[in-house]
Design a protein around this motif. Structure first.
Motif, PDB file in Angstrom:
ATOM      1  N   PRO A   7      45.991  39.874  33.324  1.00  0.00           N
ATOM      2  CA  PRO A   7      45.809  39.645  31.874  1.00  0.00           C
ATOM      3  C   PRO A   7      45.951  40.946  31.106  1.00  0.00           C
ATOM      4  CG  PRO A   7      43.701  39.602  33.016  1.00  0.00           C
ATOM      5  CD  PRO A   7      44.748  39.648  34.087  1.00  0.00           C
ATOM      6  N   ALA A   8      46.370  40.841  29.857  1.00  0.00           N
ATOM      7  CA  ALA A   8      46.617  42.034  29.042  1.00  0.00           C
ATOM      8  C   ALA A   8      45.366  42.877  28.855  1.00  0.00           C
ATOM      9  CB  ALA A   8      47.180  41.619  27.682  1.00  0.00           C
ATOM     10  N   ASP A   9      44.188  42.227  28.820  1.00  0.00           N
ATOM     11  CA  ASP A   9      42.953  42.978  28.595  1.00  0.00           C
ATOM     12  C   ASP A   9      42.367  43.563  29.881  1.00  0.00           C
ATOM     13  OD1 ASP A   9      42.263  40.593  29.739  1.00  0.00           O
ATOM     14  OD2 ASP A   9      40.561  40.194  28.401  1.00  0.00           O
ATOM     15  N   ASN A  10      43.014  43.293  31.025  1.00  0.00           N
ATOM     16  CA  ASN A  10      42.537  43.837  32.306  1.00  0.00           C
ATOM     17  C   ASN A  10      43.733  44.045  33.230  1.00  0.00           C
ATOM     18  OD1 ASN A  10      41.007  44.709  34.424  1.00  0.00           O
ATOM     19  ND2 ASN A  10      40.005  42.739  34.822  1.00  0.00           N
ATOM     20  N   PRO A  11      44.621  44.972  32.871  1.00  0.00           N
ATOM     21  CA  PRO A  11      45.881  45.120  33.601  1.00  0.00           C
ATOM     22  C   PRO A  11      45.733  45.613  35.033  1.00  0.00           C
ATOM     23  CG  PRO A  11      45.596  46.903  32.020  1.00  0.00           C
ATOM     24  CD  PRO A  11      44.513  45.911  31.745  1.00  0.00           C
ATOM     25  N   ASP A  12      44.558  46.135  35.397  1.00  0.00           N
ATOM     26  CA  ASP A  12      44.353  46.653  36.741  1.00  0.00           C
ATOM     27  C   ASP A  12      43.478  45.742  37.597  1.00  0.00           C
ATOM     28  OD1 ASP A  12      45.834  48.987  36.216  1.00  0.00           O
ATOM     29  OD2 ASP A  12      44.090  49.915  35.235  1.00  0.00           O
ATOM     30  N   HIS A  13      43.309  44.497  37.168  1.00  0.00           N
ATOM     31  CA  HIS A  13      42.446  43.583  37.924  1.00  0.00           C
ATOM     32  C   HIS A  13      42.934  43.421  39.358  1.00  0.00           C
ATOM     33  CE1 HIS A  13      40.748  39.748  39.334  1.00  0.00           C
ATOM     34  NE2 HIS A  13      39.749  39.991  38.507  1.00  0.00           N
ATOM     35  N   CYS A  14      44.223  43.283  39.539  1.00  0.00           N
ATOM     36  CA  CYS A  14      44.809  43.092  40.867  1.00  0.00           C
ATOM     37  C   CYS A  14      45.978  44.053  41.055  1.00  0.00           C
ATOM     38  CB  CYS A  14      45.327  41.657  41.038  1.00  0.00           C
ATOM     39  SG  CYS A  14      44.036  40.408  41.114  1.00  0.00           S
ATOM     40  N   PRO A  15      46.340  44.358  42.305  1.00  0.00           N
ATOM     41  CA  PRO A  15      47.576  45.103  42.554  1.00  0.00           C
ATOM     42  C   PRO A  15      48.773  44.310  42.036  1.00  0.00           C
ATOM     43  CG  PRO A  15      46.193  45.018  44.523  1.00  0.00           C
ATOM     44  CD  PRO A  15      45.609  44.046  43.540  1.00  0.00           C
ATOM     45  N   GLN A  66      48.659  40.748  52.309  1.00  0.00           N
ATOM     46  CA  GLN A  66      49.017  42.164  52.322  1.00  0.00           C
ATOM     47  C   GLN A  66      49.398  42.607  50.919  1.00  0.00           C
ATOM     48  OE1 GLN A  66      48.863  44.483  54.750  1.00  0.00           O
ATOM     49  NE2 GLN A  66      49.481  45.953  53.192  1.00  0.00           N
ATOM     50  N   HIS A  67      48.701  43.626  50.429  1.00  0.00           N
ATOM     51  CA  HIS A  67      48.997  44.214  49.131  1.00  0.00           C
ATOM     52  C   HIS A  67      49.777  45.510  49.331  1.00  0.00           C
ATOM     53  CE1 HIS A  67      46.390  41.527  46.766  1.00  0.00           C
ATOM     54  NE2 HIS A  67      45.601  41.531  47.818  1.00  0.00           N
ATOM     55  N   PRO A  68      50.495  45.969  48.314  1.00  0.00           N
ATOM     56  CA  PRO A  68      51.241  47.219  48.468  1.00  0.00           C
ATOM     57  C   PRO A  68      50.345  48.441  48.565  1.00  0.00           C
ATOM     58  CG  PRO A  68      51.385  46.417  46.207  1.00  0.00           C
ATOM     59  CD  PRO A  68      50.746  45.325  47.013  1.00  0.00           C
ATOM     60  N   ARG A  69      49.106  48.293  48.184  1.00  0.00           N
ATOM     61  CA  ARG A  69      48.145  49.382  48.366  1.00  0.00           C
ATOM     62  C   ARG A  69      46.792  48.750  48.679  1.00  0.00           C
ATOM     63  NH1 ARG A  69      49.373  49.879  42.721  1.00  0.00           N
ATOM     64  NH2 ARG A  69      47.723  49.068  41.377  1.00  0.00           N
ATOM     65  N   PRO A  70      45.850  49.502  49.267  1.00  0.00           N
ATOM     66  CA  PRO A  70      44.584  48.913  49.697  1.00  0.00           C
ATOM     67  C   PRO A  70      43.849  48.200  48.577  1.00  0.00           C
ATOM     68  CG  PRO A  70      44.816  51.124  50.561  1.00  0.00           C
ATOM     69  CD  PRO A  70      45.934  50.932  49.568  1.00  0.00           C
ATOM     70  N   VAL A  71      43.250  47.083  48.923  1.00  0.00           N
ATOM     71  CA  VAL A  71      42.434  46.343  47.971  1.00  0.00           C
ATOM     72  C   VAL A  71      41.034  46.943  47.966  1.00  0.00           C
ATOM     73  CG1 VAL A  71      41.618  44.050  47.343  1.00  0.00           C
ATOM     74  CG2 VAL A  71      43.781  44.307  48.532  1.00  0.00           C
ATOM     75  N   ARG A  72      40.415  46.988  46.810  1.00  0.00           N
ATOM     76  CA  ARG A  72      39.121  47.678  46.680  1.00  0.00           C
ATOM     77  C   ARG A  72      38.032  47.027  47.516  1.00  0.00           C
ATOM     78  NH1 ARG A  72      41.294  47.923  41.581  1.00  0.00           N
ATOM     79  NH2 ARG A  72      40.350  45.939  40.994  1.00  0.00           N
ATOM     80  N   ALA A  73      38.024  45.717  47.565  1.00  0.00           N
ATOM     81  CA  ALA A  73      36.976  45.044  48.339  1.00  0.00           C
ATOM     82  C   ALA A  73      37.456  43.655  48.713  1.00  0.00           C
ATOM     83  CB  ALA A  73      35.677  44.936  47.510  1.00  0.00           C
ATOM     84  N   ILE A  74      36.899  43.100  49.772  1.00  0.00           N
ATOM     85  CA  ILE A  74      37.328  41.787  50.218  1.00  0.00           C
ATOM     86  C   ILE A  74      37.108  40.718  49.162  1.00  0.00           C
ATOM     87  CG2 ILE A  74      35.138  41.130  51.291  1.00  0.00           C
ATOM     88  CD1 ILE A  74      38.632  40.382  52.643  1.00  0.00           C
ATOM     89  N   GLN A  75      36.093  40.922  48.293  1.00  0.00           N
ATOM     90  CA  GLN A  75      35.828  39.935  47.252  1.00  0.00           C
ATOM     91  C   GLN A  75      36.959  39.871  46.224  1.00  0.00           C
ATOM     92  OE1 GLN A  75      33.647  42.159  48.299  1.00  0.00           O
ATOM     93  NE2 GLN A  75      32.069  40.895  49.272  1.00  0.00           N
ATOM     94  N   SER A  76      37.767  40.932  46.131  1.00  0.00           N
ATOM     95  CA  SER A  76      38.840  40.946  45.134  1.00  0.00           C
ATOM     96  C   SER A  76      40.150  40.449  45.706  1.00  0.00           C
ATOM     97  CB  SER A  76      39.028  42.362  44.597  1.00  0.00           C
ATOM     98  OG  SER A  76      39.475  43.239  45.604  1.00  0.00           O
ATOM     99  N   LEU A  77      40.068  39.676  46.799  1.00  0.00           N
ATOM    100  CA  LEU A  77      41.279  39.101  47.380  1.00  0.00           C
ATOM    101  C   LEU A  77      42.042  38.364  46.296  1.00  0.00           C
ATOM    102  CD1 LEU A  77      39.782  37.661  50.644  1.00  0.00           C
ATOM    103  CD2 LEU A  77      41.486  39.471  50.512  1.00  0.00           C
ATOM    104  N   THR A  78      43.304  38.708  46.131  1.00  0.00           N
ATOM    105  CA  THR A  78      44.086  38.047  45.099  1.00  0.00           C
ATOM    106  C   THR A  78      44.476  36.659  45.574  1.00  0.00           C
ATOM    107  OG1 THR A  78      45.734  39.543  45.943  1.00  0.00           O
ATOM    108  CG2 THR A  78      45.046  39.852  43.688  1.00  0.00           C
ATOM    109  N   PRO A  79      44.902  35.808  44.623  1.00  0.00           N
ATOM    110  CA  PRO A  79      45.052  34.389  44.881  1.00  0.00           C
ATOM    111  C   PRO A  79      45.722  34.090  46.197  1.00  0.00           C
ATOM    112  CG  PRO A  79      45.604  34.891  42.628  1.00  0.00           C
ATOM    113  CD  PRO A  79      45.350  36.182  43.298  1.00  0.00           C
ATOM    114  N   MET A  80      45.120  33.158  46.944  1.00  0.00           N
ATOM    115  CA  MET A  80      45.640  32.879  48.271  1.00  0.00           C
ATOM    116  C   MET A  80      46.627  31.732  48.186  1.00  0.00           C
ATOM    117  SD  MET A  80      43.300  34.980  48.795  1.00  0.00           S
ATOM    118  CE  MET A  80      41.626  35.302  48.464  1.00  0.00           C
TER     119      MET A  80
END
Length: 322
Positions: A279-287, A308-322
Motif C-alpha cells: 500500500p502507498a502508506d506502507n511501502p515497506d510492509h513486504c519485500p 522465498q523472498h529476495p531478501r530475508p524476511v524480518r519475522a515468520i509472522q510477516s510471511l507474505t501472502p501464501m
C-alpha cells in the motif's frame, strides 16, 4: 590447427549440432567435450581461478541443452557455446545471474515453418520428462537454478532448501550429470505437454489470488490443496493451513496484493513467482517479491510449501501472502 583440419572440425561440429537438435543426447555430450577447454578458458578469463569457473561451465552445458535448437549456424557452435559462458560469467561478476525461464525461451520465427516450432516444444517436453526422473533432493535445486527467474543464486537456493551453499553446488553438479542419463532414458518415452501444464498452473495461481482477495482463501485450500499442507522454512515445518490463511488474510488487510509474474510447473513441483504490491502508506510492509515453491502429492495437490523472498524476511509472522 591448419586450414584443412579447421574446416574438418567445423564440418564435424555441424553434424553433431544437427544430431543434437534432433534430440540425440550423445551428440550434445560430444559437442560439449570438444569445446569444454575453450568454454573453460573464457570463464577463466572473466572470473579468474576459483570454483565459479566450473559452475559457469556446467550451467552453460544445461543452457546449451535447452537452447541448442536456436543455433542458426551449426558449424559455428563453438563460438555459440563460448558466448553462453561469457554472458553467464559477466552476469556472475555483476552478481545478477539470470537464467531464462524454460517457458519463455525465444521461439523460432513463424517463417521457419511449423516443423521447427514443433521441434522446439518437443525438446522442452523431453527436458521436463527427464527432470521428473531426478530425485526430489536433486530436482528442486536444479529447477530453481535454471527455470525460475528470482531464486537462482546459490544462497537463495540454499535458504529455500534448508541446506548449506556447498551442498547446493554438489546437488547441482549431481543433478546435471543425472539429467543427461535421464534424457537418454526418456528419449523414446511419451512426453507431457509442458506448455499446457504451465498455462493451467498460471490459471490456478490467478484463481488462488482471486479467491484470497474475495475472502475465500481457506475454502480454496480445503478444496484444492492437500489436507496435510505444511509450510516449511528450509526443511523445518513452521505451520499448517491455519497459518497460511492467517498470513494471507493479514497481508490483505494491510493492503498488500500479489500479482503472478512467472510460473514453473512440473508434475511434482510448481513454482509461482509473485510481485508484491504494498500500500502507498506502507511501502515497506513486504519485500518486493515472493516465490511459492510447492511440492505436489500423488494427486497433484500442493503438499509442501516454501516461501522465498529476495531478501530475508524480518519475522515468520510477516510471511507474505501464501
Amino acid at each position: 590447427m591448419n586450414r584443412n583440419s579447421g574446416e574438418a572440425a567445423r564440418v564435424e561440429d555441424a553434424v553433431l549440432t544437427r544430431a543434437a537438435q534432433a534430440g540425440e543426447v550423445t551428440a550434445l555430450g560430444l559437442l560439449l567435450e570438444r569445446h569444454r577447454a575453450g568454454m573453460r578458458a573464457v570463464a577463466l578469463s572473466v572470473l579468474g581461478p576459483g570454483p565459479d569457473v566450473d559452475d559457469v561451465v556446467q550451467d552453460a552445458a544445461v543452457t546449451a541443452l535447452r537452447r541448442v535448437g536456436d543455433v542458426r549456424d551449426p558449424a559455428a557452435v563453438g563460438a555459440w557455446l563460448r558466448m553462453i559462458v561469457r554472458n553467464a560469467s559477466r552476469s556472475l561478476v555483476r552478481d545478477s545471474v539470470v537464467f531464462q525461464p524454460i517457458d519463455d525461451l525465444h521461439l523460432p520465427s513463424t517463417d521457419a515453418g511449423p516443423e521447427r516450432w514443433l521441434e522446439h516444444h518437443t525438446m522442452r517436453n523431453w527436458i521436463w520428462e527427464a527432470v521428473e526422473e531426478l530425485s526430489p533432493a536433486l530436482r528442486l535445486p536444479l529447477v530453481l537454478r535454471h527455470f525460475s527467474t528470482g531464486v537462482t543464486s546459490y544462497e537463495q537456493i540454499a535458504d529455500t532448501c534448508g541446506i548449506p551453499v556447498g551442498t547446493v553446488r554438489s546437488r547441482l553438479s549431481q543433478g546435471r550429470a543425472k539429467l543427461a542419463t535421464a534424457l537418454a532414458a526418456t528419449a523414446d518415452a511419451p512426453h507431457g505437454d509442458t506448455a499446457q501444464r504451465i498455462r493451467a498452473s498460471r490459471i490456478e495461481a490467478r484463481e488462488t489470488l482471486a479467491a484470497a482477495e474475495s475472502g475465500h482463501f481457506g475454502a480454496l485450500l480445503t478444496e484444492r490443496w492437500s489436507p496435510e499442507i505444511t509450510l516449511l522454512r528450509g526443511n523445518d515445518p513452521v505451520g499448517d493451513r491455519s497459518l497460511l490463511v492467517r498470513g494471507m488474510d493479514g497481508d490483505l488487510e494491510a493492503g498488500v496484493r500479489q500479482r503472478l509474474v512467472h510460473a514453473v510447473a512440473g508434475r511434482s513441483l510448481v513454482v509461482w513467482e509473485m510481485a508484491l504490491l504494498n500500500p502507498a502508506d506502507n511501502p515497506d510492509h513486504c519485500p518486493p517479491s515472493v516465490a511459492w515453491v510447492m511440492t505436489l502429492d500423488d494427486a497433484g495437490r500442493p503438499h509442501r510449501l516454501r516461501l522465498q523472498h529476495p531478501r530475508p524476511v524480518r519475522a515468520i509472522q510477516s510471511l507474505t501472502p501464501m
